[in-house]
Design a protein around this motif. Sequence first.
Motif, PDB file in Angstrom:
ATOM      1  N   GLU A  65       0.827  -1.208   0.000  1.00 58.47           N
ATOM      2  CA  GLU A  65       0.000   0.000   0.000  1.00 58.47           C
ATOM      3  C   GLU A  65       0.863   1.260   0.000  1.00 58.47           C
ATOM      4  OE1 GLU A  65      -2.531  -0.573   3.400  1.00 58.47           O
ATOM      5  OE2 GLU A  65      -3.852  -1.937   2.311  1.00 58.47           O
ATOM      6  N   SER A  66       1.965   1.240   0.734  1.00 63.96           N
ATOM      7  CA  SER A  66       2.840   2.408   0.799  1.00 63.96           C
ATOM      8  C   SER A  66       3.535   2.669  -0.536  1.00 63.96           C
ATOM      9  CB  SER A  66       3.881   2.224   1.906  1.00 63.96           C
ATOM     10  OG  SER A  66       3.252   2.188   3.169  1.00 63.96           O
ATOM     11  N   VAL A  67       3.966   1.604  -1.210  1.00 57.63           N
ATOM     12  CA  VAL A  67       4.584   1.763  -2.528  1.00 57.63           C
ATOM     13  C   VAL A  67       3.550   2.257  -3.533  1.00 57.63           C
ATOM     14  CG1 VAL A  67       5.631   0.528  -4.476  1.00 57.63           C
ATOM     15  CG2 VAL A  67       6.494   0.164  -2.161  1.00 57.63           C
ATOM     16  N   THR A  68       2.333   1.724  -3.473  1.00 59.26           N
ATOM     17  CA  THR A  68       1.268   2.170  -4.364  1.00 59.26           C
ATOM     18  C   THR A  68       0.983   3.654  -4.166  1.00 59.26           C
ATOM     19  OG1 THR A  68       0.287  -0.037  -4.423  1.00 59.26           O
ATOM     20  CG2 THR A  68      -1.148   1.798  -5.027  1.00 59.26           C
ATOM     21  N   ALA A  69       0.922   4.098  -2.916  1.00 59.10           N
ATOM     22  CA  ALA A  69       0.678   5.515  -2.624  1.00 59.10           C
ATOM     23  C   ALA A  69       1.837   6.377  -3.129  1.00 59.10           C
ATOM     24  CB  ALA A  69       0.482   5.723  -1.127  1.00 59.10           C
ATOM     25  N   LEU A  70       3.051   5.899  -2.952  1.00 59.69           N
ATOM     26  CA  LEU A  70       4.230   6.618  -3.438  1.00 59.69           C
ATOM     27  C   LEU A  70       4.173   6.787  -4.949  1.00 59.69           C
ATOM     28  CD1 LEU A  70       7.197   7.662  -2.930  1.00 59.69           C
ATOM     29  CD2 LEU A  70       7.892   5.294  -3.328  1.00 59.69           C
ATOM     30  N   ARG A  71       3.834   5.723  -5.646  1.00 61.52           N
ATOM     31  CA  ARG A  71       3.742   5.785  -7.109  1.00 61.52           C
ATOM     32  C   ARG A  71       2.616   6.709  -7.552  1.00 61.52           C
ATOM     33  NH1 ARG A  71       4.543  -0.673  -8.263  1.00 61.52           N
ATOM     34  NH2 ARG A  71       6.800  -0.715  -7.924  1.00 61.52           N
ATOM     35  N   SER A  72       1.507   6.711  -6.831  1.00 60.77           N
ATOM     36  CA  SER A  72       0.386   7.600  -7.169  1.00 60.77           C
ATOM     37  C   SER A  72       0.777   9.058  -7.001  1.00 60.77           C
ATOM     38  CB  SER A  72      -0.826   7.292  -6.287  1.00 60.77           C
ATOM     39  OG  SER A  72      -1.333   6.022  -6.583  1.00 60.77           O
ATOM     40  N   ARG A  73       1.474   9.368  -5.896  1.00 61.30           N
ATOM     41  CA  ARG A  73       1.936  10.745  -5.680  1.00 61.30           C
ATOM     42  C   ARG A  73       2.915  11.163  -6.766  1.00 61.30           C
ATOM     43  NH1 ARG A  73       1.839   8.964  -0.406  1.00 61.30           N
ATOM     44  NH2 ARG A  73       4.066   8.459  -0.434  1.00 61.30           N
ATOM     45  N   ARG A  74       3.789  10.249  -7.153  1.00 55.61           N
ATOM     46  CA  ARG A  74       4.767  10.547  -8.202  1.00 55.61           C
ATOM     47  C   ARG A  74       4.061  10.807  -9.531  1.00 55.61           C
ATOM     48  NH1 ARG A  74       8.193   5.797  -8.367  1.00 55.61           N
ATOM     49  NH2 ARG A  74       9.046   6.562  -6.426  1.00 55.61           N
ATOM     50  N   ALA A  75       3.073   9.977  -9.875  1.00 52.82           N
ATOM     51  CA  ALA A  75       2.331  10.148 -11.131  1.00 52.82           C
ATOM     52  C   ALA A  75       1.548  11.448 -11.129  1.00 52.82           C
ATOM     53  CB  ALA A  75       1.400   8.954 -11.350  1.00 52.82           C
ATOM     54  N   ALA A  76       0.955  11.798  -9.987  1.00 54.64           N
ATOM     55  CA  ALA A  76       0.190  13.042  -9.895  1.00 54.64           C
ATOM     56  C   ALA A  76       1.105  14.247 -10.074  1.00 54.64           C
ATOM     57  CB  ALA A  76      -0.531  13.119  -8.556  1.00 54.64           C
ATOM     58  N   ALA A  77       2.306  14.178  -9.527  1.00 55.95           N
ATOM     59  CA  ALA A  77       3.244  15.288  -9.659  1.00 55.95           C
ATOM     60  C   ALA A  77       3.683  15.457 -11.106  1.00 55.95           C
ATOM     61  CB  ALA A  77       4.458  15.065  -8.765  1.00 55.95           C
ATOM     62  N   ILE A  78       3.844  14.355 -11.820  1.00 56.13           N
ATOM     63  CA  ILE A  78       4.236  14.419 -13.229  1.00 56.13           C
ATOM     64  C   ILE A  78       3.092  14.962 -14.075  1.00 56.13           C
ATOM     65  CG2 ILE A  78       4.805  13.001 -15.245  1.00 56.13           C
ATOM     66  CD1 ILE A  78       6.389  11.197 -13.284  1.00 56.13           C
ATOM     67  N   ALA A  79       1.857  14.569 -13.749  1.00 57.71           N
ATOM     68  CA  ALA A  79       0.686  14.976 -14.532  1.00 57.71           C
ATOM     69  C   ALA A  79       0.269  16.420 -14.268  1.00 57.71           C
ATOM     70  CB  ALA A  79      -0.484  14.045 -14.234  1.00 57.71           C
ATOM     71  N   ARG A  80       0.692  16.965 -13.134  1.00 56.92           N
ATOM     72  CA  ARG A  80       0.301  18.325 -12.766  1.00 56.92           C
ATOM     73  C   ARG A  80       0.963  19.323 -13.708  1.00 56.92           C
ATOM     74  NH1 ARG A  80       2.307  18.455  -7.706  1.00 56.92           N
ATOM     75  NH2 ARG A  80       0.613  17.113  -7.063  1.00 56.92           N
ATOM     76  N   PRO A  81       0.170  20.206 -14.325  1.00 57.51           N
ATOM     77  CA  PRO A  81       0.768  21.215 -15.203  1.00 57.51           C
ATOM     78  C   PRO A  81       1.603  22.195 -14.398  1.00 57.51           C
ATOM     79  CG  PRO A  81      -1.587  21.598 -14.966  1.00 57.51           C
ATOM     80  CD  PRO A  81      -1.267  20.315 -14.253  1.00 57.51           C
ATOM     81  N   PRO A  82       2.661  22.704 -14.980  1.00 61.39           N
ATOM     82  CA  PRO A  82       3.494  23.682 -14.247  1.00 61.39           C
ATOM     83  C   PRO A  82       2.712  24.957 -13.967  1.00 61.39           C
ATOM     84  CG  PRO A  82       4.213  23.466 -16.550  1.00 61.39           C
ATOM     85  CD  PRO A  82       3.131  22.444 -16.327  1.00 61.39           C
ATOM     86  N   ALA A  83       3.007  25.562 -12.832  1.00 62.19           N
ATOM     87  CA  ALA A  83       2.325  26.804 -12.442  1.00 62.19           C
ATOM     88  C   ALA A  83       2.763  27.934 -13.377  1.00 62.19           C
ATOM     89  CB  ALA A  83       2.669  27.151 -11.009  1.00 62.19           C
ATOM     90  N   ALA A  84       1.804  28.789 -13.715  1.00 69.72           N
ATOM     91  CA  ALA A  84       2.108  29.928 -14.585  1.00 69.72           C
ATOM     92  C   ALA A  84       2.902  30.955 -13.780  1.00 69.72           C
ATOM     93  CB  ALA A  84       0.817  30.536 -15.109  1.00 69.72           C
ATOM     94  N   GLU A  85       3.898  31.527 -14.418  1.00 68.48           N
ATOM     95  CA  GLU A  85       4.716  32.548 -13.752  1.00 68.48           C
ATOM     96  C   GLU A  85       3.944  33.867 -13.685  1.00 68.48           C
ATOM     97  OE1 GLU A  85       8.744  33.004 -14.987  1.00 68.48           O
ATOM     98  OE2 GLU A  85       8.909  30.871 -15.493  1.00 68.48           O
ATOM     99  N   GLY A  86       4.149  34.581 -12.596  1.00 73.10           N
ATOM    100  CA  GLY A  86       3.537  35.904 -12.447  1.00 73.10           C
ATOM    101  C   GLY A  86       2.075  35.868 -12.081  1.00 73.10           C
ATOM    102  N   VAL A  87       1.584  34.718 -11.689  1.00 75.49           N
ATOM    103  CA  VAL A  87       0.170  34.627 -11.320  1.00 75.49           C
ATOM    104  C   VAL A  87       0.017  34.664  -9.834  1.00 75.49           C
ATOM    105  CG1 VAL A  87      -1.907  33.187 -11.397  1.00 75.49           C
ATOM    106  CG2 VAL A  87      -0.392  33.318 -13.374  1.00 75.49           C
TER     107      VAL A  87
END
Length: 85
Positions: A63-85
């Motif tokens: 379960e801990s490895v699964t959660a780690l992989r999910s957090r990693r995938a979510a971080a990769i899928a998250r679009p970068p924050a726009a600068e100056g916003v």
Amino acid sequence: MNHAEMGQVLAKCALFDNRAVTDNEVVAWHEAVGHLNFDDAMQAVTRYYAHSKDRMWPVDLTESVTALRSRRAAAIARPPAAEGV
């Protein structure tokens, strides 16, 4: 992971919970969770014991490895924050 790596994962658990790691325990854990990536498993042990005082079991590692992989995938899928916003 191989048996030697599984032993290292359990040795890391022992640093937190004082378990006595036996060869039989390494074999049993390897049967249950040997398919997991070694580096992910080592990181998951640290994260688990940072948030739990309970002894880790194979299901907890999975379960801990699964959660780690999910957090990693979510971080990769998250679009970068726009600068100056």
